[in-house]
Write a protein that holds these residues in place. Sequence first.
Motif, PDB file in Angstrom:
ATOM      1  N   CYS A 192       0.810  -1.224   0.000  1.00 31.91           N
ATOM      2  CA  CYS A 192       0.000   0.000   0.000  1.00 31.91           C
ATOM      3  C   CYS A 192       0.838   1.266   0.000  1.00 31.91           C
ATOM      4  N   SER A 193       2.111   1.167   0.382  1.00 28.12           N
ATOM      5  CA  SER A 193       2.971   2.353   0.472  1.00 28.12           C
ATOM      6  C   SER A 193       4.422   1.935   0.297  1.00 28.12           C
ATOM      7  N   VAL A 194       5.306   2.919   0.242  1.00 31.25           N
ATOM      8  CA  VAL A 194       6.733   2.603   0.104  1.00 31.25           C
ATOM      9  C   VAL A 194       7.250   1.798   1.280  1.00 31.25           C
ATOM     10  N   ALA A 195       6.549   1.846   2.377  1.00 28.41           N
ATOM     11  CA  ALA A 195       6.966   1.047   3.538  1.00 28.41           C
ATOM     12  C   ALA A 195       6.881  -0.440   3.250  1.00 28.41           C
ATOM     13  N   ASP A 196       6.163  -0.819   2.216  1.00 29.97           N
ATOM     14  CA  ASP A 196       6.030  -2.227   1.869  1.00 29.97           C
ATOM     15  C   ASP A 196       7.141  -2.714   0.928  1.00 29.97           C
TER      16      ASP A 196
END
Length: 228
Positions: A192-196
């Motif tokens: 869902c986000s760059v954190a993934d």
Amino acid sequence: MEGCSVADAPAAATTVAELEALAGTLDVSDNCTVDGTLVVNVSDDGGVGTCPIVLTRTYTFTDECGNKSLDIDHVINIDDTTAPTFTGSLTDTDVEGCSVADAPAAATTVAELEALAGTLDVSDNCTVDGTLVVNVSDDGGVGTCPIVLTRTYTVTDECGNISLDIDHVINIDDTTAPTFTGSLTDTDVEGCSVADAPAAATTVAELEALAGTLDVSDNCTVDGTLVV
């Protein structure tokens, strides 16, 4: 006495007074002829050996009636005790490399030594440059980036006299960046986000293990110590 050849021997005595004035205890006399009219004869044997050259000079005396004395020998040792000298210096040398093994070969002759960068000029009072012996030692090198290698030369003449040290500083440095071939394949991940995004590679081994054809190398540093 200091010298290079029999030509450096002192002039021979030509009178009894000059002969008696030489170092030693010689006293010459004749029953009829006064010293001043005795005739001094001299011959040299040409000299033998080296370092020293031993010259034997033989004197005889002849009186006014032609009577000749026994031989009087004078041994003259002519030796070269003066070490080779030099003027100027060698310029520091910078070379690309990874270790002291990358240092240039050492000079082995005076001609090669004088051909190095700098203002060095070597000379000897008796021995010609071509027969002077060049000796060399390396200190093993200190430091990194660059490795500083101090190479020390000495020059020895034909009589074993050794010059002062001649130092040549060689800086061996790695100035070549790591290189790579190939590339990394694009990666698709669910999220869902760059954190993934997956964790970044922290070593060359991890980087090369990613999908693609990437291959990393360096001229001096092994993969395991390259910093990603």
